[in-house]
Design a protein around this motif. Structure first.
Motif, short mmCIF file in Angstrom:
data_model
loop_
_atom_site.label_atom_id
_atom_site.label_comp_id
_atom_site.label_asym_id
_atom_site.label_seq_id
_atom_site.Cartn_x
_atom_site.Cartn_y
_atom_site.Cartn_z
N SER A 205 3.40 -4.34 -3.28
CA SER A 205 2.88 -4.55 -4.43
C SER A 205 3.57 -5.71 -5.17
O SER A 205 3.00 -6.36 -5.89
CB SER A 205 3.23 -3.33 -5.26
N VAL A 206 4.92 -5.91 -4.92
CA VAL A 206 5.69 -6.71 -5.54
C VAL A 206 5.33 -8.43 -5.05
O VAL A 206 4.95 -9.14 -5.85
CB VAL A 206 7.24 -6.73 -5.24
N ARG A 207 5.17 -8.26 -3.73
CA ARG A 207 4.54 -9.37 -3.25
C ARG A 207 3.09 -9.97 -3.83
O ARG A 207 2.89 -11.09 -4.13
CB ARG A 207 4.76 -9.52 -1.80
N ALA A 208 2.32 -8.85 -3.76
CA ALA A 208 1.00 -9.29 -4.07
C ALA A 208 0.81 -9.64 -5.58
O ALA A 208 -0.02 -10.61 -5.86
CB ALA A 208 -0.05 -7.94 -4.10
N LYS A 209 1.65 -9.09 -6.43
CA LYS A 209 1.66 -9.58 -7.74
C LYS A 209 2.05 -11.12 -8.08
O LYS A 209 1.61 -11.78 -8.71
CB LYS A 209 2.51 -8.90 -8.62
N ALA A 210 3.20 -11.39 -6.99
CA ALA A 210 3.65 -12.63 -7.19
C ALA A 210 2.57 -13.59 -6.55
O ALA A 210 2.51 -14.79 -7.08
CB ALA A 210 5.10 -12.80 -6.14
N GLU B 191 -6.42 -14.86 -1.50
CA GLU B 191 -6.95 -14.25 -0.49
C GLU B 191 -5.88 -13.15 0.06
O GLU B 191 -5.93 -12.01 0.67
CB GLU B 191 -7.48 -14.83 0.80
N GLU B 192 -4.58 -13.95 0.17
CA GLU B 192 -3.30 -12.82 0.80
C GLU B 192 -3.28 -11.81 -0.15
O GLU B 192 -2.83 -10.70 0.11
CB GLU B 192 -2.21 -13.75 0.92
N GLY B 193 -3.10 -12.19 -1.46
CA GLY B 193 -2.71 -11.12 -2.32
C GLY B 193 -4.13 -9.91 -2.35
O GLY B 193 -3.67 -8.72 -2.71
N LEU B 194 -5.04 -10.60 -2.33
CA LEU B 194 -6.27 -9.54 -2.39
C LEU B 194 -6.21 -8.58 -1.11
O LEU B 194 -6.43 -7.09 -1.37
CB LEU B 194 -7.52 -10.33 -2.21
N ALA B 195 -5.85 -8.95 0.03
CA ALA B 195 -5.77 -8.19 1.23
C ALA B 195 -4.58 -7.10 0.90
O ALA B 195 -4.78 -5.83 1.31
CB ALA B 195 -5.47 -8.80 2.41
N LEU B 196 -3.48 -7.19 0.09
CA LEU B 196 -2.44 -6.46 0.12
C LEU B 196 -2.79 -5.44 -1.15
O LEU B 196 -2.70 -4.23 -0.86
CB LEU B 196 -1.26 -7.28 -0.47
N LEU C 3 -3.23 -1.30 -0.79
CA LEU C 3 -2.46 -0.45 -1.89
C LEU C 3 -3.60 0.32 -2.76
O LEU C 3 -3.19 1.32 -3.37
CB LEU C 3 -1.79 -1.31 -2.75
N GLY C 4 -5.00 -0.05 -2.57
CA GLY C 4 -6.02 0.64 -3.67
C GLY C 4 -5.87 0.22 -5.11
O GLY C 4 -6.12 1.07 -5.72
N HIS C 5 -5.16 -0.82 -5.48
CA HIS C 5 -5.07 -1.25 -6.57
C HIS C 5 -5.99 -2.13 -7.29
O HIS C 5 -6.36 -3.50 -7.21
CB HIS C 5 -3.41 -2.02 -6.63
N ARG C 6 -6.83 -1.31 -7.99
CA ARG C 6 -8.16 -1.97 -8.68
C ARG C 6 -7.90 -2.93 -9.41
O ARG C 6 -8.44 -3.90 -9.46
CB ARG C 6 -8.95 -0.85 -9.50
N GLU C 7 -6.78 -2.99 -10.31
CA GLU C 7 -6.53 -4.09 -11.23
C GLU C 7 -6.13 -5.29 -10.58
O GLU C 7 -6.45 -6.47 -10.69
CB GLU C 7 -5.40 -3.62 -12.05
#
Length: 444
Positions: free
Chosen positions: A377-382, A404-409, A413-417
């Motif tokens: 979740s931390v890496r995806a936000k970054a 695209e890398e963030g979208l995959a993560l 995680l099922g993180h809709r926002e």
């Protein structure tokens, strides 16, 4: 320029002072040149010695392209650019200890007047007398008229007589004969004097002085309490210790803003940092510093798009040098510290965006994302923050890769926002590359 450690940030430091922001696709140096080309002004660059090449390139460019600009630079050596006219800053005027030994004769010398002014702050009514005048003349002469050295000596009038100060200089002060032969004589003198001043501190004062060296560009009482408390420094006594160190001329307190802010003279900060490293626990306090500013970044994140945005932007601007120091340590580290850095950068990317630090923010993200590890979740936000900054520099290829890398993560995680943010970044790229069909699908 003393707080800066990255030569690449010199043009941005000047741009900040002039109220300029980085523009997408335009080097900040070009923005500076275009802004100053028709203006007449004096640009002052203070403390250039550790960024000499970068300062020289900046000055050379501005003088060639901006005929109305003049530069006054302070440095331990010249910049070496065409048109430079070096001026040596002299020491304060000094008495001759063999001749100037009366209060009346001493009053004409700048070094003595500075000593008396500073001594009066800690011992009201201090004045040279027939008894202490010879020792006072000796102190000023032996300290070579260096203002910092004289201020530090004068601060001891609270607990020592002028004669005792003079005696202690004879025991501990190594003028030009000690230390590294490759160091400047001025550095040898200051190192020796600060050694003497440091040895007179109690254990808590020494510990706090060392730990405060992890800050860059100053700190608040709140930050000092959060970062530096721990045996033998109790949190409740940090304020008293800061006051004590200020009384000893080892730090400066400034109260121009809403809250008091403290800072070191740069020479003292470097000395304290060296002492911290000698103690062998520098990593611990840099970790504490990083954790504090990670907490600040996470607290700032929801405010940077809310009603208090302006106040938080200003707060982060004041603390930007500390943020840089914290991120630099995170980028050098692995494991938990690297993740702390990603949390900090992910929390404040909107500050970099609004204030135009596109290139700098991207550089921090690149360093922090280059290694492995960190919660998904931390890496995806970054990745989303890095993609936003890349997009506003018109680097669509990098934006797409990051999104695209963030979208995959975020999908894992099922993180809709987070999924929405990544898709929005990809939609922005599609619009700007002319793919309207993909853009519509991504936005939907």
């Amino acid at each position: 320029l003393a707080p800066l450690t990255d030569p690449a940030l010199v043009p941005m430091a000047v741009a900040e002072v002039l109220g300029l922001q980085e523009e997408a696709g335009t080097p900040i140096l070009r923005t500076l040149s275009e802004h100053l080309r028709s203006r007449h002004l004096l640009l002052i660059l203070d403390n250039c010695e550790h960024l000499l090449d970068a300062c020289a390139r900046l000055v050379d460019t501005l003088l060639r392209e901006c005929p109305g600009v003049r530069v006054l630079a302070t440095s331990r050596e010249g910049l070496g650019v065409p048109g430079e006219r070096p001026h040596r800053v002299p020491s304060l005027s000094l008495p001759d200890p063999s001749r100037d030994t009366t209060p009346e004769r001493l009053a004409q010398f700048e070094a003595v007047r500075l000593f008396v002014e500073r001594a009066d702050l800690v011992q009201a009514g201090f004045q040279p007398t027939s008894q202490n005048a010879p020792a006072l003349a000796s102190i000023c002469h032996r300290l070579d008229g260096i203002p910092l050295a004289i201020e530090l000596a004068a601060a001891r009038v609270r607990s020592l007589s002028v004669e005792e100060i003079n005696d202690k200089l004879g025991q501990r002060f190594r003028l030009l004969t000690g230390g590294s032969r490759t160091a400047l004589p001025r550095q040898q003198t200051l190192r020796s004097l600060i050694d003497w001043s440091y040895d007179l501190l109690n254990a808590a004062e020494k510990a706090l002085l060392r730990r405060l060296s992890v800050f860059s560009g100053g700190w608040t009482l709140e930050a000092a309490e959060a970062v530096c408390a721990g045996d033998p420094v109790e949190e409740w006594e940090v304020l008293d210790l800061l006051t004590s160190l200020g009384d000893k001329s080892l730090l400066v307190a400034e109260t121009s803003g809403k809250a008091a802010r403290y800072r070191f003279l740069e020479t003292v900060r470097q000395y304290a940092r060296d002492r911290l490293l000698e103690e062998g626990d520098g990593e611990r306090w840099r970790d504490r510093h990083l954790a504090h500013y990670r907490s600040l970044g996470e607290a700032a994140e929801p405010q940077l798009s809310g009603a208090d945005q302006q106040a938080w932007l200003e707060r982060l601007e004041v603390e930007h040098d500390n943020v840089r120091a914290a991120l630099s340590w995170a980028a050098e580290s692995e494991g938990a510290a690297r993740e702390e850095g990603l949390r900090l950068a992910g929390g404040i990317w909107r500050f970099w965006f609004v204030r135009g630090y596109f290139g700098e923010g991207r550089a921090w993200f690149s360093s922090l994302l280059s290694g492995e590890g960190g919660a998904a979740s931390v890496r995806a936000k970054a990745l989303i923050g890095a993609g936003k900054l890349a997009y506003y520099q018109a680097d669509h290829a990098s934006t797409r890769v990051l999104a695209e890398e963030g979208l995959a993560l975020f999908r894992e995680l099922g993180h809709r926002e987070g999924i929405a943010a990544a898709l929005n970044n990809l939609g922005n790229v599609a619009v700007n590359t002319g793919d309207q069909v993909s853009a519509r699908a991504l936005y939907e």
